[in-house]
Design an enzyme around this catalytic site. Structure first.
Site, PDB file in Angstrom:
ATOM      1  N   MET A   1       0.039 -59.096  77.356  1.00  0.00           N
ATOM      2  CA  MET A   1      -1.145 -58.964  76.534  1.00  0.00           C
ATOM      3  C   MET A   1      -1.160 -59.982  75.417  1.00  0.00           C
ATOM      4  O   MET A   1      -2.133 -60.174  74.730  1.00  0.00           O
ATOM      5  CB  MET A   1      -1.238 -57.553  75.967  1.00  0.00           C
ATOM      6  CG  MET A   1      -2.537 -57.271  75.239  1.00  0.00           C
ATOM      7  SD  MET A   1      -2.871 -55.523  75.042  1.00  0.00           S
ATOM      8  CE  MET A   1      -3.550 -55.130  76.631  1.00  0.00           C
ATOM      9  N   GLY A 228       7.909 -56.665  79.842  1.00  0.00           N
ATOM     10  CA  GLY A 228       7.406 -56.434  78.499  1.00  0.00           C
ATOM     11  C   GLY A 228       5.942 -56.078  78.378  1.00  0.00           C
ATOM     12  O   GLY A 228       5.477 -55.779  77.273  1.00  0.00           O
ATOM     13  N   ASP A 229       5.197 -56.087  79.486  1.00  0.00           N
ATOM     14  CA  ASP A 229       3.765 -55.776  79.380  1.00  0.00           C
ATOM     15  C   ASP A 229       3.233 -55.191  80.684  1.00  0.00           C
ATOM     16  O   ASP A 229       2.165 -55.570  81.161  1.00  0.00           O
ATOM     17  CB  ASP A 229       2.982 -57.039  79.008  1.00  0.00           C
ATOM     18  CG  ASP A 229       1.573 -56.742  78.487  1.00  0.00           C
ATOM     19  OD1 ASP A 229       1.310 -55.577  78.106  1.00  0.00           O
ATOM     20  OD2 ASP A 229       0.737 -57.663  78.458  1.00  0.00           O
ATOM     21  N   LEU A 230       3.981 -54.246  81.253  1.00  0.00           N
ATOM     22  CA  LEU A 230       3.525 -53.595  82.491  1.00  0.00           C
ATOM     23  C   LEU A 230       2.494 -52.533  82.129  1.00  0.00           C
ATOM     24  O   LEU A 230       2.729 -51.333  82.226  1.00  0.00           O
ATOM     25  CB  LEU A 230       4.716 -52.991  83.244  1.00  0.00           C
ATOM     26  CG  LEU A 230       5.638 -54.008  83.925  1.00  0.00           C
ATOM     27  CD1 LEU A 230       6.886 -53.327  84.459  1.00  0.00           C
ATOM     28  CD2 LEU A 230       4.903 -54.735  85.062  1.00  0.00           C
ATOM     29  N   ASN A 231       1.320 -53.013  81.725  1.00  0.00           N
ATOM     30  CA  ASN A 231       0.259 -52.083  81.344  1.00  0.00           C
ATOM     31  C   ASN A 231      -0.660 -51.795  82.521  1.00  0.00           C
ATOM     32  O   ASN A 231      -0.498 -52.344  83.619  1.00  0.00           O
ATOM     33  CB  ASN A 231      -0.508 -52.612  80.123  1.00  0.00           C
ATOM     34  CG  ASN A 231      -1.301 -53.868  80.413  1.00  0.00           C
ATOM     35  OD1 ASN A 231      -2.085 -53.931  81.362  1.00  0.00           O
ATOM     36  ND2 ASN A 231      -1.121 -54.893  79.591  1.00  0.00           N
TER      37      ASN A 231
END
EC number: 2.7.1.81
Length: 376
Positions: A1, A228-231
Site C-alpha cells: 500500500m 508486509g501488505d497482504l491486504n
C-alpha cells in the site's frame, strides 16, 4: 500500500502521467504498441493497465500488463525496486501466483526515465508486470476455510523467502520505513492528521503499549522477510469448481511487493488478520481461522502469540493514521485512501472494547478447533 518512508515530500512526488505519456513509455522502454490503457488506483505511485496490440503473427506472450511508475522518492532507490522484481520472479518459479516481470528493450527489469509529467522534469523508475486475472478478495464473500488457506499462504510465502538469496538482501532492512510494524512509534509524527477524539486516544494508547510490550520483546521474535501488505486488495481469487462440483474461490494472484522488509513471522500473520477483518461481517472471528492456517506451516511461539492482539491493533493504527495523513496530501485520491477507514475505526474500537483476553480466547479456541479436526 505504500512504497517509501519520505512522506513529508510526497505531495510533489506522486507521478501524474497522462494516458498518452504512459502509452509512449510502454513503446519507448518496452517496445510494445499499446491498443488500450487505463489508470489503476494506487496509494502513492501510478499504475496503468495496458493492453498490447499484437500483429497478425500469434504468440503465446501475454497481451495485458501493469505499467508501474514509482514516485520520485522511491525512484531514488532503484536497487530496492529491482530486488522486489527478483523476489517476484523467485516466488513465481517456486509456484506462487505472482506476476511475470517484463524486460525492457535493454534487457533490464527496470528503467529510470526523466520526463516532465506536469510538475517539471523529474526522474521516475518504470517497470512492467503481467496483469493477473481474478477479483480482489475484498469483493467476494470469504469462507472460514478460505481464511485458513490465506493464513497458510502467508506462512508458505514467508517460509519460501528463507531460501531467497541475493547479494543486496540487506536492502530489506528498512529501518525508518513507516509500514514496517516495528516502526509503530514513528506514527507520533503524523498524529496531527487525527482530530481529538476517542480514535486518537486509542491510537496513542496503542503506541504507548507497543513501546512497553512489543519493543522490549523483539529479540524473542523469529525474524524473516515479510511481504508486509497482504491486504484484501492485494490477494486475487478466481472462481473454480471443487471436487463436489461447487464453485469455490481459489487464490489466483499475489500483488504489490512494495512494502517488503525484514520483520518477523508474527508481523505477517498480524497484518493478514487485520486486513481480512476489514470487509468481514464477523471480524472478531477472522483471526482464529487465519492463525490456524498460518500455524499449520509456522507455529507461533508463546511470546509471539502473546503479542498478536497488540500487533493487529498496531497495524490498524498504522493504516488508519497514514490514510488520514495521506488524505491531506492527496485529497483527490481520498476514496481509495480511505478504504480501510470505512470500517477500520469501528473494528479497532471493538478490539479495544472487548480487550485482549476475550479476543485471544476466541482466536486461540478457533485455531485449536482445526488441530482437533486434523488429528481425527
Amino acid at each position: 500500500m505504500s512504497s517509501g518512508a519520505g512522506w513529508q515530500s510526497q505531495a510533489s512526488a506522486k507521478p501524474v502521467f497522462t494516458e498518452a505519456q504512459a502509452s509512449a513509455l510502454v513503446e519507448s522502454v518496452f517496445g510494445f504498441k499499446v491498443s488500450k490503457i487505463q489508470p489503476l488506483p494506487s496509494y502513492e505511485d501510478q499504475n496503468f493497465r495496458v493492453h498490447i496490440a499484437r500483429g497478425k503473427e500469434t504468440t503465446d506472450d501475454p497481451v495485458e500488463y501493469v505499467l508501474k511508475i514509482s514516485n520520485t522518492e522511491s525512484s531514488q532507490t532503484p536497487e530496492l525496486i529491482e530486488m522486489q522484481n527478483h523476489v517476484i520472479m523467485f516466488l513465481r518459479a517456486a509456484g506462487f501466483p505472482t506476476a511475470s516481470v517484463c524486460r525492457t528493450k535493454g534487457d533490464n527489469t527496470i528503467s529510470l526515465i526523466s520526463i516532465d509529467s506536469g510538475s517539471g522534469v523529474k526522474s521516475y523508475l518504470v517497470r512492467m508486470l503481467t496483469y493477473l486475472p481474478g477479483r480482489p478478495i475484498a469483493e467476494v464473500a470469504i469462507s472460514h476455510q478460505q481464511l485458513y488457506e490465506i493464513g497458510r499462504l502467508a506462512a508458505q510465502l514467508d517460509k519460501a523467502l528463507e531460501e531467497f538469496h541475493h547479494p543486496k538482501l540487506s536492502l530489506f532492512h528498512r529501518e525508518n520505513f513507516i509500514w514496517n510494524l516495528k516502526n509503530v512509534p514513528l506514527l507520533e509524527k503524523y498524529m496531527g492528521a487525527l482530530s481529538q477524539s476517542r480514535n486518537r486516544e486509542i491510537v496513542e494508547q496503542v503506541i504507548r503499549m507497543f513501546k512497553e510490550e512489543v519493543m522490549t520483546k523483539l529479540s524473542h521474535f523469529r525474524e524473516c522477510i515479510n511481504h508486509g501488505d497482504l491486504n484484501d486488495h492485494n490477494i486475487l481469487v478466481d472462481l473454480s469448481k471443487s471436487a463436489s462440483g461447487e464453485g469455490v474461490h481459489q487464490v489466483s494472484g499475489i500483488l504489490d511487493f512494495g512494502d517488503m522488509s525484514y520483520g518477523y513471522y508474527v508481523f505477517e500473520v498480524a497484518i493478514v488478520i487485520m486486513y481480512m477483518m476489514i470487509e468481514s461481517t464477523n471480524p472478531i472471528q477472522v483471526g482464529g481461522h487465519i492463525l490456524a492456517g498460518f500455524e499449520s506451516v509456522i507455529p507461533l511461539t508463546a511470546v509471539e502469540r502473546q503479542a498478536l492482539f497488540l500487533l493487529v491493533c498496531s497495524r490498524f493504527s498504522q493504516s488508519l493514521v497514514m490514510a488520514a495523513y495521506s488524505c491531506q496530501l492527496y485529497p483527490e485520491n481520498k476514496e481509495y485512501l480511505m478504504i480501510t477507514a470505512k470500517t477500520g475505526w469501528k473494528h479497532l474500537q471493538q478490539l479495544f472494547d472487548m480487550g485482549q483476553k476475550a479476543v485471544e480466547e476466541i482466536w486461540f479456541e478457533t485455531a485449536k478447533s482445526y488441530e482437533s479436526e486434523i488429528s481425527m
